[in-house]
Design a protein around this motif. Structure first.
Motif, mmCIF file in Angstrom:
data_model
loop_
_atom_site.group_PDB
_atom_site.id
_atom_site.type_symbol
_atom_site.label_atom_id
_atom_site.label_comp_id
_atom_site.label_asym_id
_atom_site.label_seq_id
_atom_site.Cartn_x
_atom_site.Cartn_y
_atom_site.Cartn_z
ATOM 1 N N ALA A 1 -2.343 -6.516 -7.279
ATOM 2 C CA ALA A 1 -2.209 -5.151 -6.732
ATOM 3 C C ALA A 1 -1.250 -4.064 -7.031
ATOM 4 O O ALA A 1 -0.148 -4.338 -7.523
ATOM 5 C CB ALA A 1 -2.075 -5.271 -5.151
ATOM 6 N N ASP A 2 -1.818 -2.952 -7.330
ATOM 7 C CA ASP A 2 -0.876 -1.874 -7.895
ATOM 8 C C ASP A 2 0.070 -1.483 -6.632
ATOM 9 O O ASP A 2 -0.037 -1.698 -5.421
ATOM 10 C CB ASP A 2 -1.778 -0.589 -8.067
ATOM 11 N N ALA A 3 1.374 -1.113 -6.879
ATOM 12 C CA ALA A 3 2.434 -1.080 -5.929
ATOM 13 C C ALA A 3 2.167 0.062 -5.108
ATOM 14 O O ALA A 3 2.184 -0.101 -3.902
ATOM 15 C CB ALA A 3 3.753 -0.879 -6.552
ATOM 16 N N ALA B 1 -0.224 -1.869 16.498
ATOM 17 C CA ALA B 1 1.132 -1.775 16.926
ATOM 18 C C ALA B 1 1.844 -3.021 16.757
ATOM 19 O O ALA B 1 3.183 -3.019 16.594
ATOM 20 C CB ALA B 1 1.009 -1.346 18.269
ATOM 21 N N ALA B 2 1.427 -4.195 16.953
ATOM 22 C CA ALA B 2 1.827 -5.289 16.961
ATOM 23 C C ALA B 2 2.341 -5.706 15.428
ATOM 24 O O ALA B 2 3.616 -6.173 15.360
ATOM 25 C CB ALA B 2 0.798 -6.501 17.359
ATOM 26 N N VAL B 3 1.621 -5.650 14.612
ATOM 27 C CA VAL B 3 2.154 -5.705 13.045
ATOM 28 C C VAL B 3 3.215 -4.701 12.890
ATOM 29 O O VAL B 3 3.972 -4.939 12.273
ATOM 30 C CB VAL B 3 0.846 -5.487 12.155
ATOM 31 N N ARG B 4 3.171 -3.488 13.453
ATOM 32 C CA ARG B 4 4.241 -2.566 13.002
ATOM 33 C C ARG B 4 5.613 -3.206 13.539
ATOM 34 O O ARG B 4 6.434 -2.786 13.131
ATOM 35 C CB ARG B 4 3.568 -1.285 13.823
ATOM 36 N N ASP B 5 5.402 -3.592 14.879
ATOM 37 C CA ASP B 5 6.602 -4.266 15.411
ATOM 38 C C ASP B 5 7.224 -5.409 14.705
ATOM 39 O O ASP B 5 8.622 -5.273 14.404
ATOM 40 C CB ASP B 5 6.319 -4.586 16.983
ATOM 41 N N ARG B 6 6.323 -6.103 14.249
ATOM 42 C CA ARG B 6 7.050 -7.204 13.310
ATOM 43 C C ARG B 6 7.413 -6.726 12.074
ATOM 44 O O ARG B 6 8.455 -7.103 11.684
ATOM 45 C CB ARG B 6 5.559 -8.136 12.976
ATOM 46 N N PHE C 1 -2.076 0.738 1.483
ATOM 47 C CA PHE C 1 -2.769 -0.206 2.414
ATOM 48 C C PHE C 1 -2.106 -0.565 3.619
ATOM 49 O O PHE C 1 -2.215 -0.541 4.774
ATOM 50 C CB PHE C 1 -3.177 -1.387 1.611
ATOM 51 N N LEU C 2 -0.561 -0.995 3.324
ATOM 52 C CA LEU C 2 0.406 -1.498 4.225
ATOM 53 C C LEU C 2 0.555 -0.396 5.491
ATOM 54 O O LEU C 2 0.643 -0.736 6.607
ATOM 55 C CB LEU C 2 1.696 -2.049 3.839
ATOM 56 N N ARG C 3 0.959 0.835 4.924
ATOM 57 C CA ARG C 3 1.220 1.818 5.727
ATOM 58 C C ARG C 3 0.120 2.220 6.804
ATOM 59 O O ARG C 3 0.021 2.550 7.950
ATOM 60 C CB ARG C 3 1.457 3.260 5.062
ATOM 61 N N GLU C 4 -1.150 2.117 5.975
ATOM 62 C CA GLU C 4 -2.449 2.314 6.836
ATOM 63 C C GLU C 4 -2.526 1.367 7.930
ATOM 64 O O GLU C 4 -2.808 1.603 9.253
ATOM 65 C CB GLU C 4 -3.803 2.478 6.089
#
Length: 273
Positions: free
Chosen positions: A103-105, A120-125, A111-114
């Motif tokens: 994957a291109d950085a 919210a659960a993944v954001r907390d982690r 993708f990660l930011r979206e």
């Protein structure tokens, strides 16, 4: 741990094993996939149930969101393990690793930011893993947990089925692994308070809720004892447990009394060192 009929029988009753065999024969496993040693599946019963097992863990570390509260594993877990023994799903771990490496950085970061913006659960982690203490209070977290109880059976006060608290336990563990004991204690305390407040309405899967409460309470005591807290904060933590022993659910009062004693002893021992 090898997945065989024999090892599966060791984690369930004979009756549950037979029901699991029947579920497998009736093609009730609707979806199944594996990454590394973790297998996740959806099994059809009175509704669709999520199942997770770890093929290398002792006893397979099974989890299912069905209301079963009998001894050991449920029939949904048994069906999934028997499927793995007969025809284990391919491991997608290498495919995942290859996709990440290719994957291109910038694309990966976008993708990660979206994903973080909408989950919210993944954001907390994510915050817990990468150096951020929690900004959510005990009251905020407890309100979210209380909503789980309301949403589980919205037409009735009584809760019959288990609630998945694994995301909150994972979040607290992440904080703990990073040495942020105060943040971990905040999550555990929210679980303790909500479970204490809602235990009277539980009328099914009692073992599930009892085990979640005991785990959260023990982890809360450990995190408070391990954290860098001053005398007033230590006194407040002990007072919280003592207050709950008298004002909370009578079903759990002895647990709070024990926890208060253990925490006070741990804090005293640390001060004396």
């Amino acid at each position: 741990m090898d997945v065989t009929e024999g090892t599966v029988r060791k984690i369930c009753t004979d009756a549950v094993f037979e029901r699991g065999e029947r579920y497998l024969a009736e093609d009730r496993i609707l979806d199944i996939h594996r990454v590394d040693t973790t297998v996740a599946a959806v099994v059809s019963g009175s509704r669709q149930y999520d199942v997770r097992v770890d093929l290398e863990a002792d006893g397979f570390d099974p989890w299912c969101d069905c209301p079963y509260d009998g001894p050991e594993a449920c029939k949904h877990v048994v069906a999934v393990l028997l499927r793995c023994a007969d025809d284990c799903p391919p491991d997608e771990g290498d495919r995942l690793d290859a996709a990440l490496e290719a994957a291109d950085a910038d694309d990966l970061q976008n993708f990660l930011r979206e994903t973080l913006a909408t989950d919210a659960a993944v954001r907390d982690r994510f915050f817990a893993r990468f150096g951020e203490s929690t900004t959510r209070s005990v009251d905020d977290l407890r309100a979210a947990i209380d909503r789980k109880f309301e949403e589980t059976n919205p037409d009735y006060f009584v809760v019959f089925e288990p609630i998945d608290f694994s995301g909150l336990f994972d979040l607290a563990s992440e904080y703990r692994d990073q040495g942020r004991y105060a943040s971990a204690a905040t999550v555990y305390r929210a679980l303790v308070e909500s479970l204490d407040d809602n235990m009277e309405r539980v009328d099914g899967a009692y073992d599930h809720f009892s085990q979640a409460f005991t785990r959260a309470l023990d982890e809360y005591v450990d995190c408070v004892a391990a954290g860098d807290i001053d005398t007033d904060e230590a006194a407040d933590a002990v007072a919280f447990l003592e207050d709950r022993a008298t004002s909370g659910s009578q079903l759990l009062s002895e647990h709070f009394e024990r926890a208060a004693t253990e925490l006070e002893e741990s804090l005293t021992e640390r001060r004396d060192q």
